[in-house]
Design a protein around this motif. Structure first.
Motif, PDB file in Angstrom:
ATOM      1  N   PRO A   3      24.037   3.143  -7.109  1.00  0.00           N
ATOM      2  CA  PRO A   3      23.487   4.359  -6.516  1.00  0.00           C
ATOM      3  C   PRO A   3      22.953   4.055  -5.116  1.00  0.00           C
ATOM      4  O   PRO A   3      22.408   2.979  -4.858  1.00  0.00           O
ATOM      5  CB  PRO A   3      22.349   4.733  -7.471  1.00  0.00           C
ATOM      6  CG  PRO A   3      22.751   4.129  -8.779  1.00  0.00           C
ATOM      7  CD  PRO A   3      23.443   2.846  -8.416  1.00  0.00           C
ATOM      8  N   TYR A   4      23.111   4.996  -4.211  1.00  0.00           N
ATOM      9  CA  TYR A   4      22.735   4.805  -2.808  1.00  0.00           C
ATOM     10  C   TYR A   4      21.294   4.312  -2.663  1.00  0.00           C
ATOM     11  O   TYR A   4      21.020   3.423  -1.867  1.00  0.00           O
ATOM     12  CB  TYR A   4      22.941   6.109  -2.030  1.00  0.00           C
ATOM     13  CG  TYR A   4      22.664   5.962  -0.560  1.00  0.00           C
ATOM     14  CD1 TYR A   4      23.604   5.394   0.280  1.00  0.00           C
ATOM     15  CD2 TYR A   4      21.452   6.390  -0.009  1.00  0.00           C
ATOM     16  CE1 TYR A   4      23.366   5.242   1.634  1.00  0.00           C
ATOM     17  CE2 TYR A   4      21.205   6.245   1.344  1.00  0.00           C
ATOM     18  CZ  TYR A   4      22.157   5.671   2.165  1.00  0.00           C
ATOM     19  OH  TYR A   4      21.913   5.516   3.500  1.00  0.00           O
ATOM     20  N   ARG A  26      20.712   0.403  -2.962  1.00  0.00           N
ATOM     21  CA  ARG A  26      21.562  -0.473  -2.158  1.00  0.00           C
ATOM     22  C   ARG A  26      20.884  -1.783  -1.772  1.00  0.00           C
ATOM     23  O   ARG A  26      21.549  -2.743  -1.428  1.00  0.00           O
ATOM     24  CB  ARG A  26      22.091   0.262  -0.929  1.00  0.00           C
ATOM     25  CG  ARG A  26      21.042   0.663   0.072  1.00  0.00           C
ATOM     26  CD  ARG A  26      21.585   1.634   1.111  1.00  0.00           C
ATOM     27  NE  ARG A  26      20.558   2.043   2.035  1.00  0.00           N
ATOM     28  CZ  ARG A  26      19.649   2.983   1.806  1.00  0.00           C
ATOM     29  NH1 ARG A  26      19.649   3.631   0.653  1.00  0.00           N
ATOM     30  NH2 ARG A  26      18.752   3.286   2.716  1.00  0.00           N
ATOM     31  N   LYS A  31      27.001  16.141   2.919  1.00  0.00           N
ATOM     32  CA  LYS A  31      26.441  15.542   1.716  1.00  0.00           C
ATOM     33  C   LYS A  31      26.079  14.084   1.966  1.00  0.00           C
ATOM     34  O   LYS A  31      26.823  13.352   2.595  1.00  0.00           O
ATOM     35  CB  LYS A  31      27.440  15.625   0.567  1.00  0.00           C
ATOM     36  CG  LYS A  31      27.667  17.018   0.064  1.00  0.00           C
ATOM     37  CD  LYS A  31      28.540  16.990  -1.158  1.00  0.00           C
ATOM     38  CE  LYS A  31      28.727  18.407  -1.676  1.00  0.00           C
ATOM     39  NZ  LYS A  31      29.531  18.446  -2.880  1.00  0.00           N
ATOM     40  N   LYS A  32      24.932  13.727   1.483  1.00  0.00           N
ATOM     41  CA  LYS A  32      24.508  12.346   1.558  1.00  0.00           C
ATOM     42  C   LYS A  32      25.286  11.561   0.488  1.00  0.00           C
ATOM     43  O   LYS A  32      25.614  12.095  -0.563  1.00  0.00           O
ATOM     44  CB  LYS A  32      23.012  12.238   1.287  1.00  0.00           C
ATOM     45  CG  LYS A  32      22.155  13.127   2.171  1.00  0.00           C
ATOM     46  CD  LYS A  32      21.443  12.308   3.216  1.00  0.00           C
ATOM     47  CE  LYS A  32      20.457  13.093   4.016  1.00  0.00           C
ATOM     48  NZ  LYS A  32      20.967  14.008   4.939  1.00  0.00           N
ATOM     49  N   PRO A  33      25.606  10.286   0.751  1.00  0.00           N
ATOM     50  CA  PRO A  33      26.335   9.520  -0.258  1.00  0.00           C
ATOM     51  C   PRO A  33      25.480   9.340  -1.515  1.00  0.00           C
ATOM     52  O   PRO A  33      24.271   9.134  -1.430  1.00  0.00           O
ATOM     53  CB  PRO A  33      26.599   8.186   0.422  1.00  0.00           C
ATOM     54  CG  PRO A  33      25.619   8.091   1.541  1.00  0.00           C
ATOM     55  CD  PRO A  33      25.292   9.505   1.934  1.00  0.00           C
ATOM     56  N   THR A  34      26.109   9.450  -2.667  1.00  0.00           N
ATOM     57  CA  THR A  34      25.384   9.252  -3.924  1.00  0.00           C
ATOM     58  C   THR A  34      25.499   7.798  -4.384  1.00  0.00           C
ATOM     59  O   THR A  34      24.622   7.295  -5.067  1.00  0.00           O
ATOM     60  CB  THR A  34      25.924  10.170  -5.029  1.00  0.00           C
ATOM     61  OG1 THR A  34      27.311   9.907  -5.207  1.00  0.00           O
ATOM     62  CG2 THR A  34      25.708  11.627  -4.675  1.00  0.00           C
ATOM     63  N   HIS A  35      26.594   7.124  -3.999  1.00  0.00           N
ATOM     64  CA  HIS A  35      26.809   5.732  -4.376  1.00  0.00           C
ATOM     65  C   HIS A  35      27.321   4.962  -3.162  1.00  0.00           C
ATOM     66  O   HIS A  35      27.857   5.556  -2.229  1.00  0.00           O
ATOM     67  CB  HIS A  35      27.819   5.633  -5.521  1.00  0.00           C
ATOM     68  CG  HIS A  35      27.262   6.126  -6.807  1.00  0.00           C
ATOM     69  ND1 HIS A  35      27.166   7.469  -7.116  1.00  0.00           N
ATOM     70  CD2 HIS A  35      26.755   5.457  -7.865  1.00  0.00           C
ATOM     71  CE1 HIS A  35      26.626   7.608  -8.314  1.00  0.00           C
ATOM     72  NE2 HIS A  35      26.368   6.397  -8.795  1.00  0.00           N
TER      73      HIS A  35
END
Length: 125
Positions: free
Chosen positions: A30-31, A34, A11-15
């Motif tokens: 949220p990612y 950034r 899973k890609k980071p969401t935050h």
């Protein structure tokens, strides 16, 4: 084949936790934001190009009426003093302004024993 499958399924980071360039406070955004977010602590925009410029236009830099009242930290400044406008000459409370003036005078009058070691000496002063 299994490691490639696991990497693809990860899973890609969401935050992500970010640090404000202005007040040094951490916050989570949220990612995808950034490098384009407003700090909830100091309200400054954090989003920069590689050369250090902002990565979007900031109208408040050029239009005074878009700026708001500024006050100091309650732990350092006297909150009973009236707040000053951004375009004012006094952005600090009287106590902090006096402290800043004292520090500037001390720095201006500093004479190192050895010019070649100015940075080291002033760090110890």
């Amino acid at each position: 084949a299994l490691p490639i499958y696991k990497a693809a399924r990860r899973k890609k980071p969401t935050h992500v936790r970010v640090n404000c360039w202005f007040c040094n406070q951490d916050t989570v955004v949220p990612y995808g934001n950034r490098n384009c977010w407003d700090c909830p602590n100091c309200e400054q925009y954090n989003g920069f190009q590689e050369n250090g410029d902002y990565n979007k236009p900031i109208p408040a830099q050029f239009m005074e009426n878009l700026n708001h009242v500024v006050s100091g930290e309650t732990s350092f400044c006297d909150v009973a003093k009236p707040q000053q406008w951004v375009n004012s000459h006094l952005l600090l409370c009287k106590k902090c302004c006096n402290n800043q003036t004292t520090k500037v005078r001390q720095l201006a009058s500093f004479q190192p024993r050895d010019e070649d070691h100015y940075g080291e000496e002033i760090g110890r002063a």
